[in-house]
Design a protein around this motif. Structure first.
Motif, PDB file in Angstrom:
ATOM      1  N   UNK A  55      18.203  42.402  54.322  1.00 45.44           N
ATOM      2  CA  UNK A  55      17.207  41.364  54.058  1.00 45.44           C
ATOM      3  C   UNK A  55      16.539  41.617  52.716  1.00 45.44           C
ATOM      4  N   UNK A  56      16.478  40.586  51.905  1.00 46.25           N
ATOM      5  CA  UNK A  56      15.849  40.704  50.594  1.00 46.25           C
ATOM      6  C   UNK A  56      14.343  40.514  50.714  1.00 46.25           C
ATOM      7  N   UNK A  57      13.575  41.265  49.962  1.00 40.42           N
ATOM      8  CA  UNK A  57      12.142  40.966  49.878  1.00 40.42           C
ATOM      9  C   UNK A  57      11.932  39.583  49.273  1.00 40.42           C
ATOM     10  N   UNK A  58      10.839  38.990  49.583  1.00 40.27           N
ATOM     11  CA  UNK A  58      10.569  37.627  49.113  1.00 40.27           C
ATOM     12  C   UNK A  58      10.626  37.536  47.604  1.00 40.27           C
ATOM     13  N   UNK A  59      10.070  38.517  46.916  1.00 35.64           N
ATOM     14  CA  UNK A  59      10.066  38.485  45.449  1.00 35.64           C
ATOM     15  C   UNK A  59      11.477  38.606  44.884  1.00 35.64           C
ATOM     16  N   UNK A  60      12.288  39.452  45.501  1.00 35.18           N
ATOM     17  CA  UNK A  60      13.657  39.630  45.013  1.00 35.18           C
ATOM     18  C   UNK A  60      14.469  38.356  45.206  1.00 35.18           C
ATOM     19  N   UNK A  61      14.319  37.749  46.352  1.00 38.50           N
ATOM     20  CA  UNK A  61      15.053  36.502  46.612  1.00 38.50           C
ATOM     21  C   UNK A  61      14.614  35.415  45.643  1.00 38.50           C
ATOM     22  N   UNK A  62      13.331  35.323  45.407  1.00 42.53           N
ATOM     23  CA  UNK A  62      12.802  34.318  44.483  1.00 42.53           C
ATOM     24  C   UNK A  62      13.315  34.553  43.064  1.00 42.53           C
ATOM     25  N   UNK A  63      13.388  35.817  42.659  1.00 39.39           N
ATOM     26  CA  UNK A  63      13.871  36.159  41.321  1.00 39.39           C
ATOM     27  C   UNK A  63      15.331  35.745  41.156  1.00 39.39           C
ATOM     28  N   UNK A  64      16.151  36.006  42.162  1.00 40.63           N
ATOM     29  CA  UNK A  64      17.575  35.651  42.088  1.00 40.63           C
ATOM     30  C   UNK A  64      17.741  34.140  41.957  1.00 40.63           C
ATOM     31  N   UNK A  65      17.007  33.385  42.786  1.00 42.60           N
ATOM     32  CA  UNK A  65      17.144  31.926  42.762  1.00 42.60           C
ATOM     33  C   UNK A  65      16.679  31.345  41.434  1.00 42.60           C
ATOM     34  N   UNK A  66      15.670  31.955  40.828  1.00 38.71           N
ATOM     35  CA  UNK A  66      15.192  31.474  39.529  1.00 38.71           C
ATOM     36  C   UNK A  66      16.224  31.701  38.430  1.00 38.71           C
ATOM     37  N   UNK A  67      17.041  32.732  38.599  1.00 38.14           N
ATOM     38  CA  UNK A  67      18.048  33.049  37.591  1.00 38.14           C
ATOM     39  C   UNK A  67      19.412  32.450  37.926  1.00 38.14           C
ATOM     40  N   UNK A  68      19.478  31.705  39.012  1.00 35.97           N
ATOM     41  CA  UNK A  68      20.710  31.009  39.394  1.00 35.97           C
ATOM     42  C   UNK A  68      20.406  29.521  39.501  1.00 35.97           C
ATOM     43  N   UNK A  69      20.492  28.793  38.394  1.00 39.92           N
ATOM     44  CA  UNK A  69      20.176  27.360  38.425  1.00 39.92           C
ATOM     45  C   UNK A  69      21.060  26.639  39.443  1.00 39.92           C
ATOM     46  N   UNK A  70      20.497  25.641  40.072  1.00 39.51           N
ATOM     47  CA  UNK A  70      21.254  24.926  41.113  1.00 39.51           C
ATOM     48  C   UNK A  70      21.951  23.696  40.552  1.00 39.51           C
ATOM     49  N   UNK A  71      22.956  23.310  41.240  1.00 41.10           N
ATOM     50  CA  UNK A  71      23.702  22.101  40.927  1.00 41.10           C
ATOM     51  C   UNK A  71      22.867  20.895  41.365  1.00 41.10           C
ATOM     52  N   UNK A  72      22.559  20.023  40.442  1.00 43.78           N
ATOM     53  CA  UNK A  72      21.700  18.875  40.760  1.00 43.78           C
ATOM     54  C   UNK A  72      22.362  17.894  41.724  1.00 43.78           C
ATOM     55  N   UNK A  73      23.664  17.944  41.821  1.00 44.85           N
ATOM     56  CA  UNK A  73      24.363  17.026  42.720  1.00 44.85           C
ATOM     57  C   UNK A  73      24.343  17.498  44.181  1.00 44.85           C
ATOM     58  N   UNK A  74      23.805  18.692  44.413  1.00 45.37           N
ATOM     59  CA  UNK A  74      23.813  19.261  45.756  1.00 45.37           C
ATOM     60  C   UNK A  74      22.401  19.260  46.322  1.00 45.37           C
ATOM     61  N   UNK A  75      22.268  18.774  47.538  1.00 47.51           N
ATOM     62  CA  UNK A  75      21.002  18.873  48.271  1.00 47.51           C
ATOM     63  C   UNK A  75      21.104  20.070  49.209  1.00 47.51           C
ATOM     64  N   UNK A  76      20.230  21.034  49.006  1.00 51.55           N
ATOM     65  CA  UNK A  76      20.278  22.261  49.793  1.00 51.55           C
ATOM     66  C   UNK A  76      19.424  22.167  51.065  1.00 51.55           C
ATOM     67  N   UNK A  77      18.868  21.020  51.317  1.00 54.35           N
ATOM     68  CA  UNK A  77      18.074  20.822  52.533  1.00 54.35           C
ATOM     69  C   UNK A  77      18.984  20.363  53.663  1.00 54.35           C
ATOM     70  N   UNK A  78      19.077  21.123  54.758  1.00 54.91           N
ATOM     71  CA  UNK A  78      19.930  20.703  55.881  1.00 54.91           C
ATOM     72  C   UNK A  78      19.478  19.354  56.427  1.00 54.91           C
ATOM     73  N   UNK A  79      20.397  18.562  56.938  1.00 55.48           N
ATOM     74  CA  UNK A  79      20.042  17.235  57.448  1.00 55.48           C
ATOM     75  C   UNK A  79      19.087  17.309  58.630  1.00 55.48           C
ATOM     76  N   UNK A  80      18.236  16.287  58.726  1.00 55.92           N
ATOM     77  CA  UNK A  80      17.325  16.190  59.860  1.00 55.92           C
ATOM     78  C   UNK A  80      18.093  15.770  61.108  1.00 55.92           C
ATOM     79  N   UNK A  81      17.581  16.196  62.256  1.00 59.15           N
ATOM     80  CA  UNK A  81      18.179  15.758  63.514  1.00 59.15           C
ATOM     81  C   UNK A  81      17.861  14.281  63.721  1.00 59.15           C
ATOM     82  N   UNK A  82      18.821  13.532  64.233  1.00 58.08           N
ATOM     83  CA  UNK A  82      18.617  12.101  64.494  1.00 58.08           C
ATOM     84  C   UNK A  82      17.403  11.899  65.394  1.00 58.08           C
ATOM     85  N   UNK A  83      16.584  10.942  65.043  1.00 56.56           N
ATOM     86  CA  UNK A  83      15.340  10.732  65.783  1.00 56.56           C
ATOM     87  C   UNK A  83      15.606  10.360  67.239  1.00 56.56           C
TER      88      UNK A  83
END
Length: 273
Positions: A55-83
């Protein structure tokens, strides 16, 4: 239900819960990859326990994500469950779905460094004049990175399928996922069941119509039989009454005639006297 039966059901349920992980573990531990290799050099220093203690510490995980730009075409939010499904799910199922959703969101971050690696790979594609060895090495690096991306996407889709199964089981306890094994009937089974149901429905409807017709006809037949029985008994009773009356009448007439003869004889005797 008796206490023994409750214990039996509970034991069977517990056995099912304890046996399922063992079966899955046997499948996962069946390593048929004969091309495995032993790490050396810097790779040997990397963690080899991939399921715990990483398990990564919160700061370490945040640092990695800041240095790994994301693909704008990808939504990293999992889909919501159907209402429509969500409102019928139990609280436990909802909480479980939230935990799976959090796991999928956290795991989806692995796509970011993979895609950034692909950017570097395609930016350093060898020229046509490069040696075949260089080209082969580049192709191998590209394919390996694409394989990594495919496996991550596979795991994410698998997690989404688990969410679907858990939700359907929550609102319909009898739900079972369709087996992926080759079966005797296979895809033909639903059509066979449908035809059998239609055939049985026709036979059942015909039998029901026959029973219904018999129900309507039976009271009339019974009434007719009762009428005939009543008529027979009535005529017999009347005939018996008539015969007995006639015999009584004949007997009375005979007595009258005998009496008259007796009286006539007496009178004649009196006259002659």
């Amino acid at each position: 239900m008796t206490e023994d039966s409750d214990n039996t059901d509970s034991n069977e349920h517990n056995n099912e819960r304890t046996e399922e992980p063992n079966i899955d573990q046997d499948l996962y531990l069946d390593d048929s990859d004969h091309a495995s290799w032993t790490p050396s050099g810097p790779i040997a220093e990397l963690p080899s326990e991939v399921f715990k203690k990483n398990l990564l510490p919160t700061d370490s995980r945040k640092f990695i994500l800041q240095n790994e730009p994301k693909n704008r075409n990808i939504s990293f939010t999992p889909p919501d469950m159907d209402r429509k499904v969500w409102i019928h799910m139990s609280k436990i199922a909802k909480d479980h779905d939230k935990e799976i959703r959090r796991l999928l969101y956290r795991f989806s971050a692995a796509i970011r460094p993979i895609d950034n690696s692909l950017r570097l790979i395609y930016a350093s594609k060898p020229e046509d004049s490069a040696s075949q060895e260089t080209k082969d090495a580049w192709l191998q690096l590209e394919q390996t990175t694409l394989n990594s991306r495919a496996l991550v996407l596979d795991a994410l889709s698998f997690g989404n399928e688990i969410r679907k199964e858990q939700a359907l089981r929550s609102i319909s306890p009898g739900y079972r996922k369709q087996s992926e094994r080759e079966e005797v009937f296979g895809e033909e089974l639903p059509e066979i069941i449908r035809k059998e149901n239609e055939t049985n429905k026709l036979f059942n409807d015909a039998a029901w119509q026959k029973r219904r017709a018999n129900q309507f006809r039976s009271p009339r037949t019974q009434a007719s039989n009762n009428f005939r029985n009543t008529s027979t008994n009535s005529s017999s009773y009347k005939g018996k009454y008539k015969n007995s009356s006639y015999q009584h009448y004949q007997h009375k007439q005979g007595n009258n005639q005998s009496g008259n003869q007796s009286n006539g004889g007496s009178q004649n005797r009196q006259s002659s006297a």
